[in-house]
Write a protein that holds these residues in place. Structure first.
Motif, PDB file in Angstrom:
ATOM      1  N   ILE A  97     -22.070  26.252  51.278  1.00  0.00           N
ATOM      2  CA  ILE A  97     -21.765  26.839  52.576  1.00  0.00           C
ATOM      3  C   ILE A  97     -20.509  26.161  53.092  1.00  0.00           C
ATOM      4  N   ARG A  98     -19.615  26.937  53.659  1.00  0.00           N
ATOM      5  CA  ARG A  98     -18.384  26.362  54.201  1.00  0.00           C
ATOM      6  C   ARG A  98     -18.732  25.432  55.369  1.00  0.00           C
ATOM      7  N   PRO A  99     -18.019  24.312  55.508  1.00  0.00           N
ATOM      8  CA  PRO A  99     -18.318  23.356  56.579  1.00  0.00           C
ATOM      9  C   PRO A  99     -18.338  23.976  57.970  1.00  0.00           C
ATOM     10  N   SER A 100     -17.437  24.901  58.242  1.00  0.00           N
ATOM     11  CA  SER A 100     -17.415  25.518  59.572  1.00  0.00           C
ATOM     12  C   SER A 100     -18.665  26.356  59.807  1.00  0.00           C
ATOM     13  N   ASP A 101     -19.137  27.059  58.762  1.00  0.00           N
ATOM     14  CA  ASP A 101     -20.356  27.857  58.899  1.00  0.00           C
ATOM     15  C   ASP A 101     -21.583  26.962  59.069  1.00  0.00           C
ATOM     16  N   PHE A 102     -21.594  25.842  58.349  1.00  0.00           N
ATOM     17  CA  PHE A 102     -22.736  24.936  58.486  1.00  0.00           C
ATOM     18  C   PHE A 102     -22.812  24.364  59.901  1.00  0.00           C
ATOM     19  N   GLU A 103     -21.667  24.002  60.456  1.00  0.00           N
ATOM     20  CA  GLU A 103     -21.663  23.466  61.809  1.00  0.00           C
ATOM     21  C   GLU A 103     -22.198  24.491  62.809  1.00  0.00           C
ATOM     22  N   GLU A 104     -21.907  25.757  62.549  1.00  0.00           N
ATOM     23  CA  GLU A 104     -22.357  26.815  63.446  1.00  0.00           C
ATOM     24  C   GLU A 104     -23.847  27.102  63.302  1.00  0.00           C
ATOM     25  N   LEU A 105     -24.363  26.995  62.064  1.00  0.00           N
ATOM     26  CA  LEU A 105     -25.744  27.409  61.802  1.00  0.00           C
ATOM     27  C   LEU A 105     -26.762  26.271  61.808  1.00  0.00           C
ATOM     28  N   LYS A 106     -26.319  25.042  61.638  1.00  0.00           N
ATOM     29  CA  LYS A 106     -27.263  23.955  61.393  1.00  0.00           C
ATOM     30  C   LYS A 106     -28.258  23.731  62.535  1.00  0.00           C
ATOM     31  N   ASP A 107     -27.877  24.049  63.754  1.00  0.00           N
ATOM     32  CA  ASP A 107     -28.770  23.799  64.879  1.00  0.00           C
ATOM     33  C   ASP A 107     -29.753  24.934  65.131  1.00  0.00           C
ATOM     34  N   THR A 108     -29.539  26.063  64.449  1.00  0.00           N
ATOM     35  CA  THR A 108     -30.404  27.225  64.692  1.00  0.00           C
ATOM     36  C   THR A 108     -31.327  27.542  63.527  1.00  0.00           C
ATOM     37  N   LEU A 109     -31.005  27.049  62.320  1.00  0.00           N
ATOM     38  CA  LEU A 109     -31.805  27.362  61.144  1.00  0.00           C
ATOM     39  C   LEU A 109     -32.472  26.103  60.585  1.00  0.00           C
ATOM     40  N   LYS A 110     -33.667  26.262  60.105  1.00  0.00           N
ATOM     41  CA  LYS A 110     -34.433  25.157  59.550  1.00  0.00           C
ATOM     42  C   LYS A 110     -34.615  25.358  58.048  1.00  0.00           C
ATOM     43  N   ASP A 111     -35.029  24.295  57.363  1.00  0.00           N
ATOM     44  CA  ASP A 111     -35.322  24.433  55.946  1.00  0.00           C
ATOM     45  C   ASP A 111     -36.704  25.072  55.767  1.00  0.00           C
ATOM     46  N   ARG A 112     -37.156  25.177  54.507  1.00  0.00           N
ATOM     47  CA  ARG A 112     -38.419  25.859  54.227  1.00  0.00           C
ATOM     48  C   ARG A 112     -39.621  25.155  54.855  1.00  0.00           C
ATOM     49  N   ASP A 113     -39.466  23.875  55.160  1.00  0.00           N
ATOM     50  CA  ASP A 113     -40.559  23.113  55.763  1.00  0.00           C
ATOM     51  C   ASP A 113     -40.457  23.032  57.272  1.00  0.00           C
ATOM     52  N   GLY A 114     -39.468  23.735  57.852  1.00  0.00           N
ATOM     53  CA  GLY A 114     -39.316  23.744  59.295  1.00  0.00           C
ATOM     54  C   GLY A 114     -38.524  22.586  59.860  1.00  0.00           C
ATOM     55  N   HIS A 115     -37.870  21.809  58.982  1.00  0.00           N
ATOM     56  CA  HIS A 115     -37.080  20.669  59.441  1.00  0.00           C
ATOM     57  C   HIS A 115     -35.596  21.023  59.520  1.00  0.00           C
TER      58      HIS A 115
END
Length: 259
Positions: A97-115
């Motif tokens: 994932i591009r760093p800019s996209d990760f910065e945008e999405l990291k606070d809204t999406l969780k991993d498969r375990d909800g973390h």
């Protein structure tokens, strides 16, 4: 899809020693033609094409095992479902994932375990294994090839094989091929400019990969001896007594670091 099928890879996956000293890099390159490319920070996946059709996408772990995730192939940018190539083709690449996209999405999406995902690499590794392709599509993943494991046998260099992939719709591999012996100044320039290029292109960098470009020369080196990844600050591990004896006798010692 309710579960992922386990996959045992029969072809050897190239692995790279990790170094952080330019002197080691100079020794490695020697007088050989070198392929230099970005080592992107993401999980490795293998794509297999038969008769122009993508028949399998699988993750590839360091132990040679993985999982089939073909259902997510169309959810990842840069993976053509069909190519104009009738021979069997096996391609290795990184999903990221591009760093800019990760910065945008990291606070809204969780991993498969909800973390919360702690890094772009962890985010990509988790996303490519999702059971629902519609959810994977939302993750903005990208595939970029770094090695042709099988196919294009008439092409004698790794660089030409990667370039050939561009004709079939794959993303560019961001690689450079030397035309002659690389000087210390050439290596210093590559180590300075490629990270700048990665930043401008919004690519997650995990070191610079150096490989022997000639396929025959590369195979003659043996497993793990034809590629390495340069990561500044990586320190040499202390040599064992046996390794010290080999060094004193003038016998080169290879580390077991891999990426």
């Amino acid at each position: 899809m309710k579960e992922r099928k386990k996959v045992s890879h029969t072809l050897p996956r190239p692995f790279s020693r990790v170094i952080g000293q330019v002197e080691d890099l100079v020794s490695f390159t020697g007088e050989r033609q070198i392929l230099i490319m970005l080592n992107l920070d993401g999980p490795t996946v293998k794509l297999t094409y038969e008769g122009g059709e993508l028949v399998e996408m699988a993750t590839w772990n360091d132990d040679g095992q993985g999982e089939e995730v073909t259902h997510n192939a169309r959810a990842i940018s840069g993976i053509p479902a069909k190519i104009v190539c009738k021979e069997r083709l096996v391609v290795l690449g990184k999903v990221f994932i591009r760093p800019s996209d990760f910065e945008e999405l990291k606070d809204t999406l969780k991993d498969r375990d909800g973390h919360p995902c702690t890094s772009g690499r962890a985010f990509a590794a988790d996303s490519v294994r999702l059971l629902e392709s519609a959810v994977c599509r939302e993750r903005r993943l990208v595939f970029m090839p770094f090695h042709v494991l099988e196919g294009f046998a008439v092409l004698e260099t790794k660089a030409k094989r990667l370039q050939e992939l561009g004709r079939f719709g794959f993303c560019g591999s961001s690689s450079l091929a030397s035309r002659g012996v690389l000087s210390r100044a050439d290596l210093d320039g590559a180590l300075e400019k490629l990270p700048q290029y990665a930043q401008k292109q919004d690519l997650p960098l995990d070191g610079i990969l150096f490989a022997y470009n000639d396929v025959v020369v590369s195979r003659a080196q043996g497993e793990g001896k034809d590629t390495l990844v340069f990561k500044p600050g990586t320190e040499r591990r202390p040599l064992s007594f046996f390794a010290q004896c080999l060094t004193a006798a003038g016998i080169p010692v290879l580390t077991n670091d891999s990426v």
